[in-house]
Structures are given as C-alpha cells and as structure tokens.
Design an enzyme around this catalytic site. Structure first.
Site, PDB file in Angstrom:
ATOM      1  N   THR A  69       0.862  -1.170   0.000  1.00  0.00           N
ATOM      2  CA  THR A  69       0.000   0.000   0.000  1.00  0.00           C
ATOM      3  C   THR A  69       0.903   1.226   0.000  1.00  0.00           C
ATOM      4  OG1 THR A  69      -1.882   1.038   1.102  1.00  0.00           O
ATOM      5  CG2 THR A  69      -0.308  -0.067   2.548  1.00  0.00           C
ATOM      6  N   LYS A  73       3.456   1.588  -3.955  1.00  0.00           N
ATOM      7  CA  LYS A  73       2.848   0.989  -5.145  1.00  0.00           C
ATOM      8  C   LYS A  73       3.536   1.401  -6.456  1.00  0.00           C
ATOM      9  CE  LYS A  73      -1.885   0.002  -3.946  1.00  0.00           C
ATOM     10  NZ  LYS A  73      -3.267   0.455  -4.063  1.00  0.00           N
ATOM     11  N   GLU A  85      -0.592  -7.042 -16.947  1.00  0.00           N
ATOM     12  CA  GLU A  85      -1.107  -5.965 -17.800  1.00  0.00           C
ATOM     13  C   GLU A  85      -1.638  -4.778 -16.977  1.00  0.00           C
ATOM     14  OE1 GLU A  85      -3.694  -7.719 -20.755  1.00  0.00           O
ATOM     15  OE2 GLU A  85      -4.514  -5.720 -21.110  1.00  0.00           O
ATOM     16  N   ASP A 109      -6.402  -4.280  -7.878  1.00  0.00           N
ATOM     17  CA  ASP A 109      -7.416  -3.299  -7.459  1.00  0.00           C
ATOM     18  C   ASP A 109      -8.537  -3.141  -8.488  1.00  0.00           C
ATOM     19  OD1 ASP A 109      -6.256  -2.655  -5.045  1.00  0.00           O
ATOM     20  OD2 ASP A 109      -5.100  -0.979  -5.842  1.00  0.00           O
ATOM     21  N   GLY A 133     -13.435  12.109  -7.358  1.00  0.00           N
ATOM     22  CA  GLY A 133     -12.094  11.889  -6.827  1.00  0.00           C
ATOM     23  C   GLY A 133     -11.103  11.604  -7.939  1.00  0.00           C
ATOM     24  N   GLY A 136      -5.400   7.763  -5.834  1.00  0.00           N
ATOM     25  CA  GLY A 136      -4.913   6.451  -6.251  1.00  0.00           C
ATOM     26  C   GLY A 136      -6.040   5.492  -6.614  1.00  0.00           C
ATOM     27  N   TYR A 229     -15.590   1.249   2.690  1.00  0.00           N
ATOM     28  CA  TYR A 229     -16.196   0.059   3.319  1.00  0.00           C
ATOM     29  C   TYR A 229     -16.398   0.245   4.821  1.00  0.00           C
ATOM     30  CZ  TYR A 229     -11.190  -0.758   3.838  1.00  0.00           C
ATOM     31  OH  TYR A 229      -9.855  -0.607   4.099  1.00  0.00           O
ATOM     32  N   GLY A 250     -17.756  -0.512  -0.685  1.00  0.00           N
ATOM     33  CA  GLY A 250     -16.406  -0.933  -1.083  1.00  0.00           C
ATOM     34  C   GLY A 250     -15.979  -2.301  -0.590  1.00  0.00           C
TER      35      GLY A 250
HETATM   36  P1  NAP Z   1      -6.172   9.471  -2.084  1.00  0.00           P
HETATM   37  O1  NAP Z   1      -5.226   9.062  -3.138  1.00  0.00           O
HETATM   38  O2  NAP Z   1      -5.671  10.183  -0.880  1.00  0.00           O
HETATM   39  O3  NAP Z   1      -7.311  10.393  -2.773  1.00  0.00           O
HETATM   40  C1  NAP Z   1      -8.296  11.018  -1.983  1.00  0.00           C
HETATM   41  C2  NAP Z   1      -9.328  11.680  -2.875  1.00  0.00           C
HETATM   42  O4  NAP Z   1     -10.349  12.248  -2.020  1.00  0.00           O
HETATM   43  C3  NAP Z   1      -8.764  12.832  -3.716  1.00  0.00           C
HETATM   44  O5  NAP Z   1      -9.449  12.876  -4.954  1.00  0.00           O
HETATM   45  C4  NAP Z   1      -9.116  14.051  -2.850  1.00  0.00           C
HETATM   46  O6  NAP Z   1      -9.242  15.249  -3.582  1.00  0.00           O
HETATM   47  C5  NAP Z   1     -10.476  13.656  -2.337  1.00  0.00           C
HETATM   48  N1  NAP Z   1     -10.831  14.389  -1.113  1.00  0.00           N
HETATM   49  C6  NAP Z   1     -10.281  14.271   0.114  1.00  0.00           C
HETATM   50  N2  NAP Z   1     -10.859  15.137   0.968  1.00  0.00           N
HETATM   51  C7  NAP Z   1     -11.795  15.818   0.263  1.00  0.00           C
HETATM   52  C8  NAP Z   1     -12.727  16.862   0.581  1.00  0.00           C
HETATM   53  N3  NAP Z   1     -12.813  17.357   1.816  1.00  0.00           N
HETATM   54  N4  NAP Z   1     -13.542  17.328  -0.409  1.00  0.00           N
HETATM   55  C9  NAP Z   1     -13.469  16.814  -1.677  1.00  0.00           C
HETATM   56  N5  NAP Z   1     -12.601  15.839  -2.046  1.00  0.00           N
HETATM   57  C10 NAP Z   1     -11.784  15.350  -1.085  1.00  0.00           C
HETATM   58  O7  NAP Z   1      -6.976   8.201  -1.511  1.00  0.00           O
HETATM   59  P2  NAP Z   1      -7.326   6.840  -2.268  1.00  0.00           P
HETATM   60  O8  NAP Z   1      -6.301   5.833  -1.964  1.00  0.00           O
HETATM   61  O9  NAP Z   1      -7.626   7.153  -3.666  1.00  0.00           O
HETATM   62  O10 NAP Z   1      -8.656   6.379  -1.484  1.00  0.00           O
HETATM   63  C11 NAP Z   1      -9.869   7.082  -1.661  1.00  0.00           C
HETATM   64  C12 NAP Z   1     -11.004   6.323  -0.975  1.00  0.00           C
HETATM   65  O11 NAP Z   1     -11.168   5.042  -1.572  1.00  0.00           O
HETATM   66  C13 NAP Z   1     -10.774   6.080   0.505  1.00  0.00           C
HETATM   67  O12 NAP Z   1     -11.972   6.312   1.188  1.00  0.00           O
HETATM   68  C14 NAP Z   1     -10.408   4.610   0.585  1.00  0.00           C
HETATM   69  O13 NAP Z   1     -10.846   4.007   1.789  1.00  0.00           O
HETATM   70  C15 NAP Z   1     -11.214   4.045  -0.577  1.00  0.00           C
HETATM   71  N6  NAP Z   1     -10.575   2.815  -1.118  1.00  0.00           N
HETATM   72  C16 NAP Z   1     -11.278   1.650  -1.039  1.00  0.00           C
HETATM   73  C17 NAP Z   1     -10.738   0.490  -1.537  1.00  0.00           C
HETATM   74  C18 NAP Z   1     -11.499  -0.799  -1.440  1.00  0.00           C
HETATM   75  O14 NAP Z   1     -10.902  -1.871  -1.579  1.00  0.00           O
HETATM   76  N7  NAP Z   1     -12.799  -0.746  -1.236  1.00  0.00           N
HETATM   77  C19 NAP Z   1      -9.454   0.509  -2.129  1.00  0.00           C
HETATM   78  C20 NAP Z   1      -8.771   1.727  -2.204  1.00  0.00           C
HETATM   79  C21 NAP Z   1      -9.341   2.876  -1.682  1.00  0.00           C
HETATM   80  P3  NAP Z   1      -7.956  16.203  -3.823  1.00  0.00           P
HETATM   81  O15 NAP Z   1      -7.242  15.626  -5.003  1.00  0.00           O
HETATM   82  O16 NAP Z   1      -8.547  17.516  -4.095  1.00  0.00           O
HETATM   83  O17 NAP Z   1      -7.143  16.158  -2.581  1.00  0.00           O
END
Ligand code: NAP
Length: 283
Positions: A69, A73, A85, A109, A133, A136, A229, A250
């Site tokens: 993580t 990555k 791929e 993922d 969003g 990642g 989740y 999720g």
């Molecule tokens: P990340 O790379 O930190 O990206 C976070 C995203 O949230 C960015 O687009 C950020 O916008 C936005 N954000 C954060 N605070 C905000 C706010 N106050 N208002 C508007 N936008 C906001 O995180 P990530 O790894 O992509 O993960 C994102 C979510 O996906 C998390 O909740 C994580 O738990 C979930 N997830 C779930 C799984 C699964 O297996 N189900 C896997 C991965 C991730 P900015 O670019 O403007 O900062």
C-alpha cells in the site's frame, strides 16, 4: 485470531507506511485458515524510500509474496522482473509474488472493483460514468473502466489539476470537471453510474459531503457505488438508497482484490462467494 505456525509455514505480508491500520492481515489470515493453507500473513512497516531494500530482505527471508500500500505501489514498478497488464497500465503494483529470485508484480485493485460491480449486477459497458475523486483509487477504477467500453468518464475532483492529469491518460474518454455543487448537479443529470473515490464519508477521515442534491438530478436507473467500506453504509449510499438507486459499497472491491492476490500467492482457486461471506463476518 489464533494462528497455527509450523516449521514449513510460508510467509506473506502487507508493506506500507503507515500500515498498522490495515485490514489485510485479518482478511488474508481468515481466508488462509478457512482454506487450510500453510501460510501466515503479517503486517510489515516499510518506510518510504526503502522499497528496494525491502525486496532484498523479503527474498532472503523466504517470503512467498506480499501486498503493498502507500507509498510503495509506484516505487515497486521498475523493481519487478515481470509486470501483469494491469500493473503496467496503472504503473502501480499492489501484489508481488516471489518465485526463486524473480519478482512478479500485479495489480488486483481494478479487477477487484470490476468484479464487485458485476457481482452487484452493474455492467459498466455503455454507461456514462461520473467518478468523484482523482487519487490512487480513482486512477485504478478509471483505468479499469477505460477497458470496459464505458460510454464516457467524467472525473470530478476538488483539485482540478489532479483530475486533468488523470484524464490525460485517456483524453478521448475522460473529461475533468470541478467538485462544486452546480457542477455535480449538472454532471449527475447525465450519469448512469456514480462512483465515489474520495474519502468523504469514511470513518475517521474527517470529511463528509456537504450537499446531496446532485442525487436528485440522477436518472432513476443510475447506480451509486462508494469505494468506502467503513462504514458499510455511507451517508452517500443511504441518500442514494432513499432515492431508489441501486447501491454498492467498497467491501466487494476489498474482498475481491484480496482473493485475487491470495490466488496468485498460493496458486489455489478460491470460492469467491464463500470467502466474501466469511470476510464480511470478521470485518
Ligand atoms: P487518495 O489518493 O488520498 O485520494 C483522496 C481523494 O479524495 C482525492 O481525490 C481528494 O481530492 C479527495 N478528497 C479528500 N478530501 C476531500 C474533501 N474534503 N472534499 C473533496 N474531495 C476530497 O486516496 P485513495 O487511496 O484514492 O482512497 C480514496 C477512498 O477510496 C478512501 O476512502 C479509501 O478508503 C477508498 N478505497 C477503497 C478500496 C477498497 O478496496 N474498497 C481501495 C482503495 C481505496 P484532492 O485531489 O482535491 O485532494
């Protein structure tokens, strides 16, 4: 959780920084025990910048593989002997199998996400997708969807440059827009599938959607997916459900990407339905 260690037990782990919050050891050890597989899955903090050193240590210590993580990555990509791929497409590795001296990098993922969508009866083909969003998770989801014949992909993000950067990966399909109330309302009106890839609504993340009126604009047949989740039902999903939309959280993605990784580590095919029920119970 009680574990049964033998002298033959093979080691797996998740690396990250931070990583102690990870649910992967719980999820993976639950599945390993249920399958009677002689592996143990550990939690291994590896500081940023130490990815290459960790790979040497893992080989020496006889690890069968590991998950990765933040922040490893992308750093793993040039260090692999072979990439699948998806890992090549995302330029991101979340699963590494160590076979002899060779390192095989995968990314489960996007596959995990797509399988969760299909399991929920939501086929993305032909759909106009509204992605919230551009971090990642959004990147893996967007790139996976870009291979699934979606009709369009609109990325709404608070930081415009990040959305624009993501959309550059597939400019014919993807379009970057803002995250303000009016934009969300306008874009929702022409969406068939909304996917929240922000951390808004996540337990302990400290943020929440301030306005849900964009959901009033969604066509009634549209589905709403939240990658979060914890909690299992975010406010976004509760609001979408109230308006009669198909929803999914999720958990499916979390479990599927873990199942696909475990299949790669052990070479054993798992029953996804049985594993999902088991993991949902322990989570
Ligand atoms: P990340 O790379 O930190 O990206 C976070 C995203 O949230 C960015 O687009 C950020 O916008 C936005 N954000 C954060 N605070 C905000 C706010 N106050 N208002 C508007 N936008 C906001 O995180 P990530 O790894 O992509 O993960 C994102 C979510 O996906 C998390 O909740 C994580 O738990 C979930 N997830 C779930 C799984 C699964 O297996 N189900 C896997 C991965 C991730 P900015 O670019 O403007 O900062």
């Amino acid at each position: 959780m009680q574990v049964n260690l033998k002298n033959t037990t093979r080691k797996l782990c998740i690396i990250g920084d931070p990583v102690v919050h990870s649910k992967s050891p719980l999820v993976q050890n639950t599945m390993l025990q249920a399958m009677g597989l002689d592996y143990i899955y550990l939690c291994q903090p590896v500081p940023r910048g130490r990815t290459a050193q960790w790979l040497e240590a893992a080989k020496e210590a006889g690890y069968a593989g590991f998950n990765a993580t933040m922040p490893h990555k992308s750093a793993l990509v040039p260090l692999m002997d072979q990439l699948d791929e998806d890992a090549r497409l995302y330029q991101s590795v979340n699963t590494v199998c160590i076979k002899g001296n060779e390192l095989y990098g995968y990314n489960t993922d996007g596959r995990g996400f797509l399988q969760a969508l299909l399991d929920a009866g939501v086929d993305p083909a032909g759909k106009r997708v509204l992605l919230l969003g551009a971090g990642g998770a959004a990147r893996s989801v967007a790139l996976k969807l870009s291979t699934q014949e979606v009709s369009s992909l609109t990325v709404c993000n608070r930081t415009a440059e990040k959305a624009e950067l993501l959309c550059k990966l597939s400019p014919r399909l993807m379009r970057a827009v803002g995250f303000d109330r009016e934009t969300l309302r306008r874009e929702a009106a022409r969406a068939d599938l909304v996917i929240n890839c922000t951390c808004l609504g996540m337990t302990d993340a400290g943020g929440e959607f301030t306005d849900f009126t964009f959901l009033d604009e969604l066509p009634s047949a549209a589905a709403v997916c939240d990658l979060i989740y914890a909690p299992a039902k975010t406010k976004l999903l509760a609001q979408a459900e109230k308006r009669g939309h198909v929803t999914l959280n999720g958990i499916g993605m979390l479990v599927n990407q873990a199942i696909f990784a475990l299949e790669l580590f052990t070479g054993t095919q798992l029953d996804r339905k049985v594993m999902r029920a088991l993991v949902e119970r322990v989570l």
